[in-house]
Design an enzyme around this catalytic site. Structure first.
Site, PDB file in Angstrom:
ATOM      1  N   CYS A  85      34.372  50.123  39.008  1.00  0.00           N
ATOM      2  CA  CYS A  85      33.706  50.002  40.299  1.00  0.00           C
ATOM      3  C   CYS A  85      33.339  51.356  40.865  1.00  0.00           C
ATOM      4  CB  CYS A  85      34.620  49.281  41.266  1.00  0.00           C
ATOM      5  SG  CYS A  85      35.568  48.021  40.454  1.00  0.00           S
ATOM      6  N   SER A 101      39.009  40.218  43.633  1.00  0.00           N
ATOM      7  CA  SER A 101      38.722  40.868  44.924  1.00  0.00           C
ATOM      8  C   SER A 101      38.934  39.884  46.067  1.00  0.00           C
ATOM      9  CB  SER A 101      37.279  41.380  44.965  1.00  0.00           C
ATOM     10  OG  SER A 101      37.045  42.276  43.914  1.00  0.00           O
ATOM     11  N   ASN A 116      45.093  49.720  36.894  1.00  0.00           N
ATOM     12  CA  ASN A 116      43.926  49.513  36.033  1.00  0.00           C
ATOM     13  C   ASN A 116      43.418  50.790  35.373  1.00  0.00           C
ATOM     14  OD1 ASN A 116      43.487  49.537  38.995  1.00  0.00           O
ATOM     15  ND2 ASN A 116      41.384  49.924  38.419  1.00  0.00           N
ATOM     16  N   GLN A 118      45.661  43.134  36.071  1.00  0.00           N
ATOM     17  CA  GLN A 118      45.775  43.834  34.790  1.00  0.00           C
ATOM     18  C   GLN A 118      47.028  43.424  34.016  1.00  0.00           C
ATOM     19  OE1 GLN A 118      43.574  45.902  33.355  1.00  0.00           O
ATOM     20  NE2 GLN A 118      42.141  45.944  35.072  1.00  0.00           N
TER      21      GLN A 118
HETATM   22  C1  LIG Z   1      39.329  43.777  38.166  1.00  0.00           C
HETATM   23  C2  LIG Z   1      40.371  43.960  39.192  1.00  0.00           C
HETATM   24  C3  LIG Z   1      40.193  43.459  40.491  1.00  0.00           C
HETATM   25  C4  LIG Z   1      38.932  42.783  40.941  1.00  0.00           C
HETATM   26  O1  LIG Z   1      38.750  41.533  40.345  1.00  0.00           O
HETATM   27  P1  LIG Z   1      37.325  40.796  40.385  1.00  0.00           P
HETATM   28  O2  LIG Z   1      37.588  39.494  39.704  1.00  0.00           O
HETATM   29  O3  LIG Z   1      36.362  41.679  39.664  1.00  0.00           O
HETATM   30  O4  LIG Z   1      36.952  40.629  41.812  1.00  0.00           O
HETATM   31  C5  LIG Z   1      41.230  43.649  41.399  1.00  0.00           C
HETATM   32  N1  LIG Z   1      42.348  44.299  41.053  1.00  0.00           N
HETATM   33  C6  LIG Z   1      42.544  44.795  39.819  1.00  0.00           C
HETATM   34  C7  LIG Z   1      43.817  45.501  39.500  1.00  0.00           C
HETATM   35  C8  LIG Z   1      41.564  44.643  38.848  1.00  0.00           C
HETATM   36  O5  LIG Z   1      41.764  45.156  37.648  1.00  0.00           O
END
Ligand SMILES: *Cc1c(COP(=O)(O)O)cnc(C)c1O
Length: 401
Positions: A340, A78, A157, A192
């Protein structure tokens, strides 16, 4: 339906997060209570930590075909997404105020775009086809001389769609050349993809790339942003001069060491694991198709343009959330949409953009396989899933009368 005497734990939510690989934990351990110095310090304990940090940066940069100075370590996916998007927007607002993304991004990308929109930026949210692919023609039409940023995810994702990043990158290069400009800058969220796909930034033609630890059997709360040489971004966390003044704060050395190890393992074993999981997913889907009527695979067919570990399935006439909770009673863990958003009842923005009705979206479940998943896990799921679906469909039928 009677519960099994012995409940097996079957974790099928690897797109939400993965366990930490024991080799990764081992790589982190010395940096908690032995080599714990601040990498900026000048005495040997600091220098040691700094040396390790340099090694990690070198290793990570090599794996993506970049240079050590192109890597900014951050506190996760993030943060990297936010740094890329706000960082470019704020540093290049004088050149244009148009930015492009897709409607199926992770919220860590979508929300910064929505925030910029509120601040007066013009945003194009690209639609996708029924399998989740962006349409190159629409993308080309969306590009303008005042477009300064394009952010398109490498792999989705929720449904595992692998976007044509390198083709998009080539279109951007052509657009820059035709207009004699150095922008738009191209960011991809590869969280991902990092476990399975090539991350070569030259082949992908990306200027910025997000990767995190928690999706690749590394620690959580650690990530990186690749920033191409010569691309200016505005830091979002300021203070000390760490990470070449792009991300202040004492470096999380243990997590960085773990992240570097995790990315090394992922990129080394990626192809093999990809092939193994694609076979397993194919077997799982065949089982689903033969044993459960009225199901549909959301996203692309199993193959090279779908993440090998992802099966997103619509079970007609079933509440996805109810199914998820039922399966948990059997020790089976999966997800309805992205982790989320699981607290909200809103249908998935990804599935609805792909043309699913709200109802179909809400009847969908995501199974994401991982390194520890075996055929016996799939067989365990298939022992109970058909009955559970049947029961839930009957309950639904009664309730709707
Ligand atoms: C999990 C994910 C995020 C967020 O990553 P964090 O490390 O939880 O902040 C952002 N983009 C994608 C595509 C994700 O799968």
């Amino acid at each position: 339906m009677p519960k099994p005497k012995k409940i097996k734990e079957v974790y099928l939510d690897h797109a939400a997060t993965t366990y930490t690989d024991p080799q990764v934990v081992k790589a982190m351990l010395p940096y908690f209570s032995e080599i714990y110095g601040n990498p900026s310090a000048l005495y040997h304990k600091g220098l040691e930590a700094n040396g390790a940090l340099n090694d990690a940066r070198r290793s990570v940069s090599k794996l993506i075909g970049a240079l050590p100075e192109n890597i900014v370590f951050t506190g996760g996916g993030s943060e990297s997404d936010n740094l890329a998007i706000y960082g470019i927007a704020q540093a290049h607002a004088d050149k244009g105020k148009h930015i492009i993304t897709t409607a199926i991004e992770h919220h860590a990308v979508l929300h910064p775009f929505q925030e910029l929109e509120k601040q007066g930026w013009q945003v194009t949210y690209l639609k996708v086809d029924e399998q989740g692919f962006i349409k190159i023609d629409e993308f080309k039409k969306a590009l303008r001389p005042d477009t300064i940023l394009v952010s398109i995810m490498y792999a989705n994702n929720e449904v595992g769609t692998v976007e044509p990043i390198s083709e998009i990158g080539r279109e951007i290069l052509k657009h820059r050349k035709d207009n004699h400009i150095a922008y738009p800058y191209f960011h991809t969220d590869a969280c991902q993809a990092a476990e399975y796909l090539s991350l070569d930034v030259e082949r992908l033609h990306v200027d910025l790339m997000t990767i995190n630890g928690s999706k690749i059997y590394g620690p959580k709360g650690i990530g990186m942003l690749y920033v191409r040489r010569g691309v200016r971004i505005k830091p979002q966390i300021v203070g000390g001069g760490q990470e070449r003044h792009l991300r202040a704060g004492t470096e999380n050395v243990p997590a960085i060491m773990g992240f570097a190890k995790a990315l090394e393992i992922a990129q080394q074993n990626g192809q093999k694991e990809n092939d193994r999981l694609m076979k397993l997913a194919t077997y799982f889907f065949k089982e689903l198709e033969t044993k459960i009527p009225k199901i549909k695979l959301n996203g692309p067919p199993i193959g090279s343009t779908r993440l090998a570990n992802n099966l997103n399935i619509a079970f007609d006439g079933v509440e996805g959330e109810a199914l998820l909770l039922y399966l948990d009673e059997y020790g089976i863990m999966c997800s309805n949409g992205s982790a989320c958003t699981s607290e909200s009842v809103e249908p998935s923005h990804v599935l609805t953009t792909m043309g699913c009705s709200a109802k179909a979206a809400q009847s969908s479940i995501r199974f994401t396989l991982g390194r520890a998943t075996e055929k016996s896990d799939i067989d365990y799921v298939m022992k109970y899933l058909p009955e559970v679906v049947k029961e839930l469909r009957e309950i639904n039928k009664i309730n709707s009368k």
